[in-house]
Design a protein around this motif. Structure first.
Motif, PDB file in Angstrom:
ATOM      1  N   LEU A  84      80.162 -24.878  15.694  1.00 40.50           N
ATOM      2  CA  LEU A  84      79.689 -23.891  16.757  1.00 40.50           C
ATOM      3  C   LEU A  84      79.040 -25.060  17.760  1.00 40.50           C
ATOM      4  O   LEU A  84      79.386 -24.960  19.041  1.00 40.50           O
ATOM      5  CB  LEU A  84      78.640 -22.990  16.535  1.00 40.50           C
ATOM      6  CG  LEU A  84      79.102 -21.808  15.784  1.00 40.50           C
ATOM      7  CD1 LEU A  84      77.934 -20.995  15.523  1.00 40.50           C
ATOM      8  CD2 LEU A  84      80.270 -21.178  16.162  1.00 40.50           C
ATOM      9  N   LEU A  85      78.399 -25.976  17.293  1.00 38.95           N
ATOM     10  CA  LEU A  85      77.616 -27.047  18.274  1.00 38.95           C
ATOM     11  C   LEU A  85      78.820 -27.811  18.799  1.00 38.95           C
ATOM     12  O   LEU A  85      78.793 -28.299  20.086  1.00 38.95           O
ATOM     13  CB  LEU A  85      76.584 -27.882  17.529  1.00 38.95           C
ATOM     14  CG  LEU A  85      75.336 -27.169  17.190  1.00 38.95           C
ATOM     15  CD1 LEU A  85      74.205 -28.002  16.593  1.00 38.95           C
ATOM     16  CD2 LEU A  85      74.565 -26.369  18.262  1.00 38.95           C
ATOM     17  N   GLU A  86      79.685 -28.093  18.045  1.00 39.82           N
ATOM     18  CA  GLU A  86      80.833 -28.919  18.815  1.00 39.82           C
ATOM     19  C   GLU A  86      81.424 -28.164  19.859  1.00 39.82           C
ATOM     20  O   GLU A  86      81.845 -28.721  20.944  1.00 39.82           O
ATOM     21  CB  GLU A  86      82.013 -29.350  17.579  1.00 39.82           C
ATOM     22  CG  GLU A  86      81.410 -30.495  16.748  1.00 39.82           C
ATOM     23  CD  GLU A  86      82.326 -30.553  15.535  1.00 39.82           C
ATOM     24  OE1 GLU A  86      83.398 -29.890  15.416  1.00 39.82           O
ATOM     25  OE2 GLU A  86      81.999 -31.232  14.521  1.00 39.82           O
ATOM     26  N   GLN A  87      81.718 -26.825  19.638  1.00 34.95           N
ATOM     27  CA  GLN A  87      82.340 -26.067  20.710  1.00 34.95           C
ATOM     28  C   GLN A  87      81.395 -25.842  22.024  1.00 34.95           C
ATOM     29  O   GLN A  87      81.978 -26.033  22.808  1.00 34.95           O
ATOM     30  CB  GLN A  87      82.636 -24.693  20.149  1.00 34.95           C
ATOM     31  CG  GLN A  87      83.523 -23.855  20.947  1.00 34.95           C
ATOM     32  CD  GLN A  87      84.799 -24.519  21.423  1.00 34.95           C
ATOM     33  OE1 GLN A  87      85.622 -24.848  20.500  1.00 34.95           O
ATOM     34  NE2 GLN A  87      85.155 -24.610  22.761  1.00 34.95           N
ATOM     35  N   PHE A  88      80.066 -25.881  21.614  1.00 34.42           N
ATOM     36  CA  PHE A  88      79.247 -25.792  22.726  1.00 34.42           C
ATOM     37  C   PHE A  88      79.312 -27.073  23.499  1.00 34.42           C
ATOM     38  O   PHE A  88      79.199 -26.951  24.923  1.00 34.42           O
ATOM     39  CB  PHE A  88      77.706 -25.531  22.114  1.00 34.42           C
ATOM     40  CG  PHE A  88      76.736 -25.755  23.089  1.00 34.42           C
ATOM     41  CD1 PHE A  88      76.338 -24.805  24.384  1.00 34.42           C
ATOM     42  CD2 PHE A  88      75.944 -26.946  23.223  1.00 34.42           C
ATOM     43  CE1 PHE A  88      75.413 -24.998  25.107  1.00 34.42           C
ATOM     44  CE2 PHE A  88      74.697 -27.061  24.126  1.00 34.42           C
ATOM     45  CZ  PHE A  88      74.602 -26.203  25.190  1.00 34.42           C
ATOM     46  N   THR A  89      79.320 -28.152  22.881  1.00 33.27           N
ATOM     47  CA  THR A  89      79.316 -29.245  23.701  1.00 33.27           C
ATOM     48  C   THR A  89      80.543 -29.755  24.721  1.00 33.27           C
ATOM     49  O   THR A  89      80.479 -29.928  25.745  1.00 33.27           O
ATOM     50  CB  THR A  89      79.193 -30.623  22.687  1.00 33.27           C
ATOM     51  OG1 THR A  89      77.788 -30.559  22.157  1.00 33.27           O
ATOM     52  CG2 THR A  89      79.582 -32.001  23.640  1.00 33.27           C
TER      53      THR A  89
ATOM     54  N   PRO B  99      74.858 -32.184  24.644  1.00 27.80           N
ATOM     55  CA  PRO B  99      74.918 -32.811  23.298  1.00 27.80           C
ATOM     56  C   PRO B  99      73.971 -31.688  22.631  1.00 27.80           C
ATOM     57  O   PRO B  99      72.944 -31.237  23.340  1.00 27.80           O
ATOM     58  CB  PRO B  99      74.217 -34.204  23.370  1.00 27.80           C
ATOM     59  CG  PRO B  99      73.386 -33.916  24.698  1.00 27.80           C
ATOM     60  CD  PRO B  99      74.131 -33.343  25.606  1.00 27.80           C
ATOM     61  N   ALA B 100      74.172 -31.753  21.246  1.00 29.46           N
ATOM     62  CA  ALA B 100      73.346 -30.679  20.432  1.00 29.46           C
ATOM     63  C   ALA B 100      73.384 -31.375  18.942  1.00 29.46           C
ATOM     64  O   ALA B 100      74.487 -31.895  18.647  1.00 29.46           O
ATOM     65  CB  ALA B 100      73.918 -29.274  20.556  1.00 29.46           C
ATOM     66  N   ASP B 101      72.251 -31.292  18.198  1.00 29.86           N
ATOM     67  CA  ASP B 101      72.199 -31.339  16.953  1.00 29.86           C
ATOM     68  C   ASP B 101      71.422 -30.295  16.152  1.00 29.86           C
ATOM     69  O   ASP B 101      70.735 -29.589  16.931  1.00 29.86           O
ATOM     70  CB  ASP B 101      71.559 -32.671  16.726  1.00 29.86           C
ATOM     71  CG  ASP B 101      72.020 -33.344  15.422  1.00 29.86           C
ATOM     72  OD1 ASP B 101      72.679 -32.938  14.658  1.00 29.86           O
ATOM     73  OD2 ASP B 101      71.568 -34.718  15.331  1.00 29.86           O
ATOM     74  N   LEU B 102      71.370 -30.294  14.887  1.00 26.75           N
ATOM     75  CA  LEU B 102      70.662 -29.425  14.028  1.00 26.75           C
ATOM     76  C   LEU B 102      69.780 -29.771  13.047  1.00 26.75           C
ATOM     77  O   LEU B 102      69.982 -30.853  12.520  1.00 26.75           O
ATOM     78  CB  LEU B 102      71.536 -28.310  13.539  1.00 26.75           C
ATOM     79  CG  LEU B 102      72.626 -28.829  12.780  1.00 26.75           C
ATOM     80  CD1 LEU B 102      72.328 -28.738  11.327  1.00 26.75           C
ATOM     81  CD2 LEU B 102      73.990 -28.181  12.967  1.00 26.75           C
ATOM     82  N   VAL B 103      69.023 -29.102  12.793  1.00 25.73           N
ATOM     83  CA  VAL B 103      68.034 -29.135  11.255  1.00 25.73           C
ATOM     84  C   VAL B 103      68.322 -27.809  10.470  1.00 25.73           C
ATOM     85  O   VAL B 103      68.184 -26.824  11.214  1.00 25.73           O
ATOM     86  CB  VAL B 103      66.636 -29.210  11.562  1.00 25.73           C
ATOM     87  CG1 VAL B 103      65.803 -29.275  10.297  1.00 25.73           C
ATOM     88  CG2 VAL B 103      66.411 -30.614  12.279  1.00 25.73           C
ATOM     89  N   ARG B 104      68.823 -28.022   9.210  1.00 21.06           N
ATOM     90  CA  ARG B 104      69.253 -26.856   8.477  1.00 21.06           C
ATOM     91  C   ARG B 104      68.411 -26.851   7.188  1.00 21.06           C
ATOM     92  O   ARG B 104      68.458 -27.752   6.512  1.00 21.06           O
ATOM     93  CB  ARG B 104      70.874 -26.731   8.049  1.00 21.06           C
ATOM     94  CG  ARG B 104      71.409 -25.778   7.533  1.00 21.06           C
ATOM     95  CD  ARG B 104      71.368 -25.483   6.230  1.00 21.06           C
ATOM     96  NE  ARG B 104      71.415 -24.329   5.681  1.00 21.06           N
ATOM     97  CZ  ARG B 104      71.376 -23.849   4.464  1.00 21.06           C
ATOM     98  NH1 ARG B 104      71.137 -24.612   3.571  1.00 21.06           N
ATOM     99  NH2 ARG B 104      71.623 -22.410   3.853  1.00 21.06           N
TER     100      ARG B 104
END
Length: 367
Positions: A77-82, A88-93
């Protein structure tokens, strides 16, 4: 369930291409995004960000998403958002119960590291609301939402609806189960079934509610009698299933679909008795370092583009007109199908403690 109206389209400003350089943290590179003649970002006919927001976001450090959802699906999802926005976007899961602990601790000390939080479990959400973790948000007018998607006057929103089905390894399983009833001592030897412990997330609590309400406590006792392997998250359960270490187990469709798409030898099953669907919520964090990027991400998540991206990884969108997810190579039943099991927030909260005690007792789980 109320169905939303078809989302509005952006009137007629000419759309031109603008290359936005992704800057700051995350994995973003350069991505081409569409802006109209006013400089507003437009994705699939909907305004996702104004020109001023885009300019401000370009000076921020990039989105940080704290999520209790599966990591592989979130990264997609973040890749599609970018790709759609150039940001840019990253996550903590973390699993939702651990994520809640981290958010509350960081927020209490004024060091909350997230810009956006995605989580499930109404008992966990209540804790975040009580701690005033969320910042209210108003999406652009072009993004029309059903009433049920908006919570606490915009403090947080329905992100998508996640189905919980089951899967089996088609290389090692001796049977081809088609129903929850087939997950029994008559069909599987001890240790061949995997389960996720009930307190991990809202999705596991809802699965337990479905099993007790639809299948009954006697059936659940039979599942416990298979002496299943108990996992602390659906992802390691699915990995174990793909390796053939267990033969079957309940999985969130997104986690199972990602494994299926990657070639895992699993068959995903829509059980004959139906399946539960769990609501994941999303909201802006109080204190994030990239608040404008966060607003753009939330707009994108609620837009047709974001909802379509979620559907592709196995979730039901807010707007049924976007479509339904697939299971394996087939389409899931519509969200209003009689086999789709849903509960209200009040029903969830009313039953969660008693259901948990039943599960812990039946499965003799103390860790």
């Amino acid at each position: 369930m109320k169905k939303s109206q078809r989302r509005g389209t952006l009137a007629a400003a000419t759309v031109v291409a603008l290359t936005l350089a992704a800057c700051g943290g995350g994995d973003g590179g350069e991505s081409e995004a569409d802006v109209n003649e006013d400089g507003d970002l437009v994705v699939e006919g909907q305004v996702i960000a104004t020109a001023d927001q885009l300019e401000e976001a370009s000076g921020e450090n990039g989105l940080v998403l704290y999520t209790g959802s599966g990591e592989t699906g979130e990264r997609q999802l973040l890749e599609q958002f970018t790709e759609d926005t150039g940001l840019p976007a990253d996550l903590v899961r973390l699993v939702p119960n651990r994520l809640t602990e981290r958010v509350l601790s960081e927020h209490a000390s004024g060091q909350l590291g997230s810009d956006v939080i995605r989580i499930d479990g109404w008992d966990l959400v209540e804790q975040l609301v009580d701690a005033e973790v969320f910042v209210p948000h108003t999406p652009p007018e072009s993004i029309e939402l059903p009433e049920e998607a908006i919570h606490e006057d915009g403090a947080y929103f329905m992100s998508y609806n996640r189905p919980y089905v089951f899967a089996y390894n088609n290389q090692v399983a001796e049977s081809e189960p088609t129903s929850w009833a087939d997950l029994s001592p008559e069909s599987f030897d001890p240790g061949q079934i995997g389960v996720t412990q009930v307190n991990v997330a809202g999705s596991t609590h809802l699965l337990q509610r479905f099993h007790l309400d639809v299948m009954g406590e006697e059936w659940l006792g039979g599942l416990a009698a298979t002496e299943p392997r108990i996992f602390d998250s659906a992802s390691p359960l699915t990995d174990s299933l793909a390796r053939g270490e267990i033969h079957a187990g309940a999985v969130p469709l997104t986690v199972g679909q990602v494994a299926y798409n990657d070639g895992a030898p699993i068959t995903l099953v829509v059980p004959e008795e139906g399946f539960p669907v769990n609501e994941y919520i999303v909201g802006l964090s109080d204190g994030g370092s990239s608040p404008v990027t966060a607003e753009i991400f939330l707009n994108w998540t609620l837009s047709t583009a974001g909802q379509s991206a979620a559907t592709e990884i196995g979730d039901y969108p807010i707007n049924p007109e976007v479509g339904a997810p697939t299971i394996g190579d087939s389409e899931m039943p519509p969200l209003d199908d009689e086999g789709v099991y849903r509960v209200t927030m009040d029903e969830y909260l009313e039953n969660v403690d008693a259901d948990t005690e039943i599960w812990l007792s039946l499965f003799e789980y103390t860790s």
